[in-house]
Design a protein around this motif. Structure first.
Motif, PDB file in Angstrom:
ATOM      1  N   MET A 114     -62.146  97.003  -3.140  1.00  0.00           N
ATOM      2  CA  MET A 114     -62.205  97.483  -1.973  1.00  0.00           C
ATOM      3  C   MET A 114     -63.405  98.103  -1.550  1.00  0.00           C
ATOM      4  N   VAL A 115     -64.011  97.583  -0.657  1.00  0.00           N
ATOM      5  CA  VAL A 115     -65.600  97.777  -0.348  1.00  0.00           C
ATOM      6  C   VAL A 115     -65.829  98.810   0.992  1.00  0.00           C
ATOM      7  N   PRO A 116     -66.194 100.077   0.698  1.00  0.00           N
ATOM      8  CA  PRO A 116     -66.374 100.953   1.656  1.00  0.00           C
ATOM      9  C   PRO A 116     -67.335 100.494   2.715  1.00  0.00           C
ATOM     10  N   LYS A 117     -66.909 100.829   3.990  1.00  0.00           N
ATOM     11  CA  LYS A 117     -68.000 100.326   5.089  1.00  0.00           C
ATOM     12  C   LYS A 117     -68.404 101.500   5.909  1.00  0.00           C
ATOM     13  N   ALA A 118     -69.342 101.501   6.555  1.00  0.00           N
ATOM     14  CA  ALA A 118     -69.922 102.580   7.500  1.00  0.00           C
ATOM     15  C   ALA A 118     -69.035 102.559   8.675  1.00  0.00           C
ATOM     16  N   THR A 119     -68.886 103.643   8.998  1.00  0.00           N
ATOM     17  CA  THR A 119     -68.148 103.996  10.339  1.00  0.00           C
ATOM     18  C   THR A 119     -69.250 104.481  11.399  1.00  0.00           C
ATOM     19  N   LYS A 120     -68.582 104.541  12.568  1.00  0.00           N
ATOM     20  CA  LYS A 120     -69.707 104.880  13.832  1.00  0.00           C
ATOM     21  C   LYS A 120     -70.520 106.015  13.501  1.00  0.00           C
ATOM     22  N   GLU A 121     -69.902 107.000  12.583  1.00  0.00           N
ATOM     23  CA  GLU A 121     -70.624 108.343  12.440  1.00  0.00           C
ATOM     24  C   GLU A 121     -71.787 108.042  11.529  1.00  0.00           C
ATOM     25  N   CYS A 122     -72.163 106.985  11.181  1.00  0.00           N
ATOM     26  CA  CYS A 122     -73.292 106.795  10.287  1.00  0.00           C
ATOM     27  C   CYS A 122     -74.471 106.836  10.895  1.00  0.00           C
ATOM     28  N   THR A 123     -75.482 107.532  10.222  1.00  0.00           N
ATOM     29  CA  THR A 123     -76.975 107.881  11.043  1.00  0.00           C
ATOM     30  C   THR A 123     -77.832 107.166  10.379  1.00  0.00           C
ATOM     31  N   ASN A 124     -77.618 106.246   9.322  1.00  0.00           N
ATOM     32  CA  ASN A 124     -78.391 105.354   8.651  1.00  0.00           C
ATOM     33  C   ASN A 124     -79.596 106.299   7.815  1.00  0.00           C
ATOM     34  N   CYS A 125     -78.963 107.424   7.281  1.00  0.00           N
ATOM     35  CA  CYS A 125     -79.858 108.197   6.538  1.00  0.00           C
ATOM     36  C   CYS A 125     -80.296 107.501   5.222  1.00  0.00           C
ATOM     37  N   GLY A 126     -79.299 106.707   4.573  1.00  0.00           N
ATOM     38  CA  GLY A 126     -79.707 105.985   3.371  1.00  0.00           C
ATOM     39  C   GLY A 126     -79.342 106.584   2.219  1.00  0.00           C
ATOM     40  N   ALA A 127     -78.604 107.657   2.202  1.00  0.00           N
ATOM     41  CA  ALA A 127     -78.076 108.475   1.173  1.00  0.00           C
ATOM     42  C   ALA A 127     -77.383 107.525  -0.009  1.00  0.00           C
ATOM     43  N   CYS A 128     -76.606 106.722   0.971  1.00  0.00           N
ATOM     44  CA  CYS A 128     -75.326 105.882  -0.019  1.00  0.00           C
ATOM     45  C   CYS A 128     -76.317 104.888  -0.834  1.00  0.00           C
ATOM     46  N   ALA A 129     -77.281 104.461   0.231  1.00  0.00           N
ATOM     47  CA  ALA A 129     -78.058 103.120  -0.610  1.00  0.00           C
ATOM     48  C   ALA A 129     -78.787 103.571  -1.573  1.00  0.00           C
ATOM     49  N   ALA A 130     -79.282 104.891  -1.680  1.00  0.00           N
ATOM     50  CA  ALA A 130     -80.181 105.488  -2.603  1.00  0.00           C
ATOM     51  C   ALA A 130     -79.331 105.741  -3.897  1.00  0.00           C
ATOM     52  N   ALA A 131     -78.028 106.000  -3.740  1.00  0.00           N
ATOM     53  CA  ALA A 131     -77.042 106.753  -4.685  1.00  0.00           C
ATOM     54  C   ALA A 131     -76.466 105.214  -5.311  1.00  0.00           C
ATOM     55  N   CYS A 132     -76.263 104.157  -4.804  1.00  0.00           N
ATOM     56  CA  CYS A 132     -75.434 103.050  -5.236  1.00  0.00           C
ATOM     57  C   CYS A 132     -75.786 102.549  -6.588  1.00  0.00           C
ATOM     58  N   PRO A 133     -74.864 102.845  -7.333  1.00  0.00           N
ATOM     59  CA  PRO A 133     -75.271 102.249  -9.107  1.00  0.00           C
ATOM     60  C   PRO A 133     -75.886 100.744  -9.071  1.00  0.00           C
ATOM     61  N   VAL A 134     -75.418  99.983  -8.291  1.00  0.00           N
ATOM     62  CA  VAL A 134     -75.573  98.504  -8.331  1.00  0.00           C
ATOM     63  C   VAL A 134     -76.239  97.925  -7.156  1.00  0.00           C
ATOM     64  N   GLN A 135     -77.008  98.889  -6.451  1.00  0.00           N
ATOM     65  CA  GLN A 135     -77.851  98.637  -5.210  1.00  0.00           C
ATOM     66  C   GLN A 135     -77.145  97.414  -4.344  1.00  0.00           C
ATOM     67  N   ALA A 136     -76.053  97.728  -3.940  1.00  0.00           N
ATOM     68  CA  ALA A 136     -75.132  96.742  -3.099  1.00  0.00           C
ATOM     69  C   ALA A 136     -75.237  97.117  -1.583  1.00  0.00           C
ATOM     70  N   ILE A 137     -76.026  98.337  -1.389  1.00  0.00           N
ATOM     71  CA  ILE A 137     -75.892  98.659   0.211  1.00  0.00           C
ATOM     72  C   ILE A 137     -77.561  98.534   0.364  1.00  0.00           C
ATOM     73  N   ASP A 138     -77.601  97.619   1.674  1.00  0.00           N
ATOM     74  CA  ASP A 138     -79.178  97.661   2.065  1.00  0.00           C
ATOM     75  C   ASP A 138     -79.857  98.870   2.576  1.00  0.00           C
ATOM     76  N   LYS A 139     -80.894  99.138   1.936  1.00  0.00           N
ATOM     77  CA  LYS A 139     -81.642 100.440   2.169  1.00  0.00           C
ATOM     78  C   LYS A 139     -82.237 100.542   3.529  1.00  0.00           C
ATOM     79  N   GLU A 140     -82.692  99.313   4.178  1.00  0.00           N
ATOM     80  CA  GLU A 140     -82.938  99.388   5.550  1.00  0.00           C
ATOM     81  C   GLU A 140     -81.889  99.422   6.554  1.00  0.00           C
ATOM     82  N   ASN A 141     -80.769  99.061   6.222  1.00  0.00           N
ATOM     83  CA  ASN A 141     -79.694  98.954   7.127  1.00  0.00           C
ATOM     84  C   ASN A 141     -78.256  99.040   6.282  1.00  0.00           C
TER      85      ASN A 141
END
Length: 253
Positions: free
Chosen positions: A174-201
């Motif tokens: 199950m892959v979590p996805k961003a919702t419309k509330e996403c502000t592109n703050c990057g907290a998720c990308a910084a914390a991802c253990p496997v760097q699966a989330i794009d830091k720019e987007n």
């Protein structure tokens, strides 16, 4: 004696269990965070006089592959180890034996093990609030037995349940996805253990790299990441029968 708290805990439940043990053991605690993709695990080197509590969650009855890989970089050098696997009240299957093999390959001497329960990382209604006060008391009492074994320099190995070869890894991710509330703050990308989330987007996810650990959901300050609701409902229904009855910690000395 130095005490190392070596832990892979994307959503915090595994660390809560690990902390129950390490807080009740003697020694200055050094935490090694296996979720931190930026850390140099090759630089972590213990001595024979040291001890470690090595804790991982059970993902489908197995050790998360990235956790095993990073533990393999650590230099145990004969340090004594307490193994901990944490699961969401379903089953831990081959997690402990796989962790035992990984710890030994990293140079640790296994002297005790625990299978404990924490809130399920995906279907959070199961084992909600655990580890609770009852778990904490049981783990604290067990830590006293472990401390006695450490003090006596007893390096006898516990009999740990599980299968070799291990059960096949996998299952539906199950892959979590961003919702419309996403502000592109990057907290998720910084914390991802496997760097699966794009830091720019952060709305872009490498679905093949994602390990469904749910850390991005846990750390998002806006509650802006979610898994597919239909898949979550199906998983919850499937888990209800096996997860509803309270399971207790299993202790191996």
């Amino acid at each position: 004696m130095k005490l190392y708290n070596i832990v892979f805990s994307p959503t915090g439940g595994t660390k809560k269990v690990a902390d129950c043990l390490t807080c009740a053991l003697e020694g200055d605690v050094t935490t090694v965070d296996l979720t931190d993709s930026k850390q140099d695990f090759n630089a972590v080197s213990l001595t024979k006089e040291d001890a470690a509590v090595i804790s991982v969650p059970s993902y489908g009855g197995r050790v998360p592959a990235v956790a095993a890989e990073r533990l393999g970089m650590v230099h145990g050098n004969g340090a004594r180890a307490v193994l901990v696997c944490v699961y969401g009240n379903r089953a831990y299957e081959d997690t402990l034996v796989e962790l035992e093999d990984a710890a030994k390959q990293a140079g640790f001497q296994v002297i005790a093990a625990v299978a404990a329960i924490a809130e399920h990382s995906i279907a959070r209604q199961f084992a909600a609030g655990r580890p609770d006060a009852q778990d904490a008391a049981q783990l604290s009492d067990f830590a006293k037995q472990i401390q006695h074994k450490l003090s006596e320099a007893d390096t006898s190995e516990p009999a740990i349940p599980g299968n070799r070869p291990y059960k096949k890894a996998g299952g539906v991710s199950m892959v979590p996805k961003a919702t419309k509330e996403c502000t592109n703050c990057g907290a998720c990308a910084a914390a991802c253990p496997v760097q699966a989330i794009d830091k720019e987007n952060p709305q872009k996810v490498d679905e093949k790299a994602c390990i469904s650990c749910m850390r991005c959901i846990a750390v998002c300050p806006h509650g802006a990441r979610k898994v597919n609701s239909v898949m979550l409902s199906a998983a919850s229904l499937m888990l209800k029968k096996v997860c509803s009855e309270r399971k207790e910690c299993e202790l191996f000395l």
